[in-house]
Design a protein around this motif. Sequence first.
Motif, PDB file in Angstrom:
ATOM      1  N   VAL A  75       0.828  -1.208   0.000  1.00  0.00           N
ATOM      2  CA  VAL A  75       0.000   0.000   0.000  1.00  0.00           C
ATOM      3  C   VAL A  75       0.862   1.257   0.000  1.00  0.00           C
ATOM      4  N   ILE A  76       1.853   1.324   0.892  1.00  0.00           N
ATOM      5  CA  ILE A  76       2.639   2.564   0.958  1.00  0.00           C
ATOM      6  C   ILE A  76       3.570   2.707  -0.237  1.00  0.00           C
ATOM      7  N   ALA A  77       3.953   1.596  -0.860  1.00  0.00           N
ATOM      8  CA  ALA A  77       4.782   1.676  -2.063  1.00  0.00           C
ATOM      9  C   ALA A  77       4.021   2.357  -3.198  1.00  0.00           C
ATOM     10  N   ALA A  78       2.681   2.230  -3.183  1.00  0.00           N
ATOM     11  CA  ALA A  78       1.842   2.820  -4.222  1.00  0.00           C
ATOM     12  C   ALA A  78       1.209   4.143  -3.802  1.00  0.00           C
ATOM     13  N   ASP A  79       1.509   4.620  -2.590  1.00  0.00           N
ATOM     14  CA  ASP A  79       0.896   5.845  -2.065  1.00  0.00           C
ATOM     15  C   ASP A  79       1.574   7.073  -2.688  1.00  0.00           C
ATOM     16  N   PRO A  80       0.860   7.855  -3.500  1.00  0.00           N
ATOM     17  CA  PRO A  80       1.468   9.010  -4.158  1.00  0.00           C
ATOM     18  C   PRO A  80       1.781  10.169  -3.212  1.00  0.00           C
ATOM     19  N   ARG A  81       1.326  10.074  -1.964  1.00  0.00           N
ATOM     20  CA  ARG A  81       1.560  11.162  -1.006  1.00  0.00           C
ATOM     21  C   ARG A  81       2.939  11.092  -0.361  1.00  0.00           C
ATOM     22  N   VAL A  82       3.633   9.961  -0.564  1.00  0.00           N
ATOM     23  CA  VAL A  82       4.948   9.791   0.047  1.00  0.00           C
ATOM     24  C   VAL A  82       5.910   9.161  -0.952  1.00  0.00           C
ATOM     25  N   GLU A  83       7.208   9.409  -0.742  1.00  0.00           N
ATOM     26  CA  GLU A  83       8.226   8.610  -1.409  1.00  0.00           C
ATOM     27  C   GLU A  83       8.900   7.775  -0.338  1.00  0.00           C
ATOM     28  N   ILE A  84       9.268   6.543  -0.684  1.00  0.00           N
ATOM     29  CA  ILE A  84       9.720   5.628   0.353  1.00  0.00           C
ATOM     30  C   ILE A  84      11.134   5.120   0.104  1.00  0.00           C
ATOM     31  N   SER A  85      11.758   4.690   1.199  1.00  0.00           N
ATOM     32  CA  SER A  85      13.026   3.972   1.145  1.00  0.00           C
ATOM     33  C   SER A  85      12.926   2.830   2.150  1.00  0.00           C
ATOM     34  N   HIS A  86      13.088   1.609   1.657  1.00  0.00           N
ATOM     35  CA  HIS A  86      12.960   0.425   2.500  1.00  0.00           C
ATOM     36  C   HIS A  86      14.358  -0.047   2.866  1.00  0.00           C
ATOM     37  N   LEU A  87      14.690   0.042   4.144  1.00  0.00           N
ATOM     38  CA  LEU A  87      16.031  -0.278   4.610  1.00  0.00           C
ATOM     39  C   LEU A  87      16.050  -1.623   5.337  1.00  0.00           C
ATOM     40  N   SER A  88      17.176  -2.328   5.235  1.00  0.00           N
ATOM     41  CA  SER A  88      17.309  -3.620   5.917  1.00  0.00           C
ATOM     42  C   SER A  88      17.944  -3.466   7.291  1.00  0.00           C
ATOM     43  N   ILE A  89      17.994  -2.254   7.814  1.00  0.00           N
ATOM     44  CA  ILE A  89      18.491  -2.027   9.167  1.00  0.00           C
ATOM     45  C   ILE A  89      17.522  -2.623  10.176  1.00  0.00           C
ATOM     46  N   ALA A  90      18.057  -3.135  11.287  1.00  0.00           N
ATOM     47  CA  ALA A  90      17.249  -3.757  12.342  1.00  0.00           C
ATOM     48  C   ALA A  90      16.347  -4.837  11.736  1.00  0.00           C
ATOM     49  N   ASP A  91      15.041  -4.765  11.942  1.00  0.00           N
ATOM     50  CA  ASP A  91      14.108  -5.784  11.462  1.00  0.00           C
ATOM     51  C   ASP A  91      13.327  -5.274  10.248  1.00  0.00           C
ATOM     52  N   GLY A  92      13.942  -4.353   9.513  1.00  0.00           N
ATOM     53  CA  GLY A  92      13.267  -3.723   8.385  1.00  0.00           C
ATOM     54  C   GLY A  92      12.717  -2.386   8.794  1.00  0.00           C
ATOM     55  N   LEU A  93      13.177  -1.324   8.152  1.00  0.00           N
ATOM     56  CA  LEU A  93      12.753   0.038   8.477  1.00  0.00           C
ATOM     57  C   LEU A  93      12.354   0.730   7.193  1.00  0.00           C
ATOM     58  N   THR A  94      11.134   1.228   7.140  1.00  0.00           N
ATOM     59  CA  THR A  94      10.660   1.952   5.963  1.00  0.00           C
ATOM     60  C   THR A  94      10.510   3.432   6.285  1.00  0.00           C
ATOM     61  N   LEU A  95      11.203   4.258   5.495  1.00  0.00           N
ATOM     62  CA  LEU A  95      11.092   5.708   5.642  1.00  0.00           C
ATOM     63  C   LEU A  95      10.162   6.239   4.573  1.00  0.00           C
ATOM     64  N   CYS A  96       9.198   7.055   4.988  1.00  0.00           N
ATOM     65  CA  CYS A  96       8.259   7.693   4.065  1.00  0.00           C
ATOM     66  C   CYS A  96       8.436   9.203   4.151  1.00  0.00           C
ATOM     67  N   ARG A  97       8.855   9.826   3.077  1.00  0.00           N
ATOM     68  CA  ARG A  97       8.998  11.293   3.050  1.00  0.00           C
ATOM     69  C   ARG A  97       7.707  11.884   2.485  1.00  0.00           C
ATOM     70  N   ARG A  98       7.114  12.783   3.226  1.00  0.00           N
ATOM     71  CA  ARG A  98       5.831  13.374   2.837  1.00  0.00           C
ATOM     72  C   ARG A  98       6.008  14.300   1.654  1.00  0.00           C
ATOM     73  N   LEU A  99       5.211  14.076   0.625  1.00  0.00           N
ATOM     74  CA  LEU A  99       5.236  14.910  -0.571  1.00  0.00           C
ATOM     75  C   LEU A  99       4.117  15.945  -0.529  1.00  0.00           C
ATOM     76  N   GLY A 100       4.249  16.984  -1.328  1.00  0.00           N
ATOM     77  CA  GLY A 100       3.238  18.031  -1.371  1.00  0.00           C
ATOM     78  C   GLY A 100       2.028  17.619  -2.177  1.00  0.00           C
TER      79      GLY A 100
END
Length: 209
Positions: free
Chosen positions: A184-209
């Motif tokens: 769902v968040i990969a397809a969310d046009p309101r954010v851009e994401i970066s999926h990191l393998s740090i810890a148990d998986g960490l997803t960063l979502c940067r809020r877009l305008g």
Amino acid sequence: MATSTNGEDEQKGGGGSSSSSSTIHAKTLLKSESLYHYILETSVDPREPECLRELRRISAAHPRNIMTSAPDEVQFFGMLLKILNAKNTIELGVFTGYSLLATALALPHDGKEKNKGTLDFAFVDADKSNYLNYHERLVELVRVGGVIAYDNTLWEGTVAAPPDAPLSERDRMISEIMRAFNSVIAADPRVEISHLSIADGLTLCRRLG
């Protein structure tokens, strides 16, 4: 000021550890013992504030220490908050407050809580079944350019496990929840994401305008 709400997180089996323990932290996908401790000894330990180090030790001794954030992940948050020049933050799911204390230490003295469209950073490590609900609310609360971080989004790597993988009923259920959330968040046009393998998986979502 860092604001927190204590959502009840699902507990995985087993126990975690701190760098003072002889075993690798359970909440990490990095399975090389020597490499993990190298990261802690060269990066985390020399710069970790004493109050944060002490809370990490206390958390490691807790019966449910598996829920504690990994120290390298917490250090990453501290740097990220400074890069963002974050002043307004919220954390959902705090356990002993280890990651929350790291957030508070990284904020400037005038950091504080605000409302809709004013949060600089949000960290979610609460009940996985509500991740999508949290996301919908946080997208409204976080400012354009702000970051939402979701923990455990790879769930011990089980999100990529084949259908016949020998998983517990609980792990299989949460893995399915996390796969759906990730889609769902990969397809969310309101954010851009970066999926990191740090810890148990960490997803960063940067809020877009």
